[in-house]
Design a protein around this motif. Sequence first.
Motif, mmCIF file in Angstrom:
data_model
loop_
_atom_site.group_PDB
_atom_site.id
_atom_site.type_symbol
_atom_site.label_atom_id
_atom_site.label_comp_id
_atom_site.label_asym_id
_atom_site.label_seq_id
_atom_site.Cartn_x
_atom_site.Cartn_y
_atom_site.Cartn_z
ATOM 1 N N HIS A 35 -2.572 -0.417 -6.629
ATOM 2 C CA HIS A 35 -2.262 -1.683 -7.433
ATOM 3 C C HIS A 35 -1.080 -1.155 -8.574
ATOM 4 O O HIS A 35 -0.635 0.183 -8.546
ATOM 5 C CB HIS A 35 -3.546 -1.804 -8.513
ATOM 6 N N CYS A 37 0.525 -3.274 -11.470
ATOM 7 C CA CYS A 37 0.566 -3.948 -12.897
ATOM 8 C C CYS A 37 -0.768 -4.047 -13.602
ATOM 9 O O CYS A 37 -0.783 -4.080 -14.560
ATOM 10 C CB CYS A 37 0.914 -5.549 -12.640
ATOM 11 N N GLY A 46 -2.654 -9.953 -12.801
ATOM 12 C CA GLY A 46 -2.489 -10.273 -11.378
ATOM 13 C C GLY A 46 -0.940 -10.652 -10.968
ATOM 14 O O GLY A 46 -0.876 -11.885 -10.355
ATOM 15 N N CYS A 48 1.549 -8.587 -9.726
ATOM 16 C CA CYS A 48 2.402 -7.782 -8.593
ATOM 17 C C CYS A 48 1.921 -8.190 -7.374
ATOM 18 O O CYS A 48 2.636 -8.073 -6.385
ATOM 19 C CB CYS A 48 2.466 -6.205 -8.879
ATOM 20 N N ARG A 49 0.605 -8.091 -7.232
ATOM 21 C CA ARG A 49 -0.063 -8.906 -5.864
ATOM 22 C C ARG A 49 -0.021 -7.479 -4.928
ATOM 23 O O ARG A 49 -0.448 -7.586 -3.779
ATOM 24 C CB ARG A 49 0.696 -9.699 -5.126
ATOM 25 N N CYS A 51 -2.283 -5.525 -5.172
ATOM 26 C CA CYS A 51 -3.748 -5.143 -5.164
ATOM 27 C C CYS A 51 -4.576 -6.065 -4.047
ATOM 28 O O CYS A 51 -5.472 -6.385 -4.108
ATOM 29 C CB CYS A 51 -4.468 -4.923 -6.341
ATOM 30 N N CYS A 63 -7.625 -7.333 -8.787
ATOM 31 C CA CYS A 63 -7.480 -6.929 -10.153
ATOM 32 C C CYS A 63 -8.017 -8.249 -11.111
ATOM 33 O O CYS A 63 -8.489 -7.954 -12.188
ATOM 34 C CB CYS A 63 -6.306 -6.536 -10.703
HETATM 35 S S1 FES Z 1 -2.551 -4.668 -9.800
HETATM 36 FE FE1 FES Z 1 -0.873 -6.313 -9.729
HETATM 37 S S2 FES Z 1 -1.765 -8.150 -9.092
HETATM 38 FE FE2 FES Z 1 -3.309 -6.580 -9.101
#
Ligand code: FES
Lengths: 235, 179
Positions: A35, A37, A46, A48-49, A51, A63
């Motif tokens: 992860h 962000c 949520g 950066c994606r 995760c 997350c």
């Molecule tokens: S840690 Fe960034 S979207 Fe889940």
Amino acid sequence: MSDKLGFTIDGKECEADKGRSILEAAADNGVYIPHLCFMKKLRPVGSCRVCTIKANGRNAAACTTPLADGMVIENNTDELNDLRRAIIEMLFAEGNHFCPSCERSGSCELQALAYRLNIMAPRFPYMFPLRKLDATHKSIFIDGNRCIQCGRCVRAASELDGKEILGFIGRGGKVRVKASSTRGLAGVDISPNDECVKACPVGSIIVKETAYRVPIGQRQYDATPIGADVESGKA
Amino acid sequence: MPKPKIATCSLAGCFGCHMSVLDIDERILKLAELVEFDKSPINDIKNFTGECLVGLIEGGCCNSENVEVLRSFRKNCKILISVGECAIMGGLPSMRNGIPLKECLDEAYLNGPSVVDGQIPNDPELPLILDRVYPCHEVVKIDYFLPGCPPRADLIWNALVALLTGQPADLPYEVIKYD
Ligand code: FES
Ligand code: SF4
Ligand code: SF4
């Protein structure tokens, strides 16, 4: 009725408290979901994606997705890791990441994720954008070349420090973090010990005169991959 | 069977990656058993003597000569490897990439604080500077990438041995670094 939820992650039988996100529930069971962000103590957004997992066969951000009873979760698969690799590679290509001279090199989460995911070179062409440096403050600077727009500093300033001193300006690919003063960082109440300064996962927010103190080989991620603390239960 | 040949070059680099090749220490004797060095600054052979198995490229492309050398490596080497950050992403020289070329030249040759009677060099002998520094894989096809600034000697060694012996490469976590 029990407050525990049962689920599996890559086939491993797990159990976690109700109300946990998939990412937190996995960590409770010693499973690291990459992860960027997400940060403990901050409201997850949520964005950066990195995760992304599969929950019952569907892609979801770990997350921000709450765990549900009986969920079947895929995490460490070739497909998902390649998707994560693509995101990390895009972040490298869209900014200016000169790791060899970066103050944060060796303890940077973006770089550490690239190491963990075995990225040898990005598949995307480098964009070499012209980005700004805010060095107006006497002890802190923000280097837009290395900012990945994760918003951790903005959230930490408002949620943990209780100061609305950082924010985003612009839209889409042009979105940038900025201090909320026309005088830049020099015009806001910020100090090196603020949570918003510590929240930056990369070398974008740097405290001056603190860099290059740890020898190469002994820095945070030189010998230990990111996530190893979660996997050994020490996080 | 004749030994496979290896060639190396430094484009827009600092020779640090070549230093790292030498940093394999006494294993260089073993390398000499496995391969024969062709065109390379290490032995000062200027022209290819024949088809090479491996070409190691240090540095990115900042001028027309870099492009020419890189293309000749692509033509003469079966496997081309980008070695180090400059070959992979332009490295330090590419810090000029966001700035228009004219501004860079003006700053270096006309307006710099130490410049007296400045003039932008334009001798026909000089290779033409490119509009920006290009990573090698944006100019020719590159087969493998060994990151680092410079790449750790162990990374170069392990990768070369794997290539030359046909064994899978042993690349432990500690040897893949971007600095
Ligand atoms: S840690 Fe960034 S979207 Fe889940
Ligand atoms: S912020 Fe991280 S990835 Fe970017 S240059 Fe610095 S160390 Fe490298
Ligand atoms: S400055 Fe750091 S914490 Fe803030 S958005 Fe950029 S990368 Fe994230």
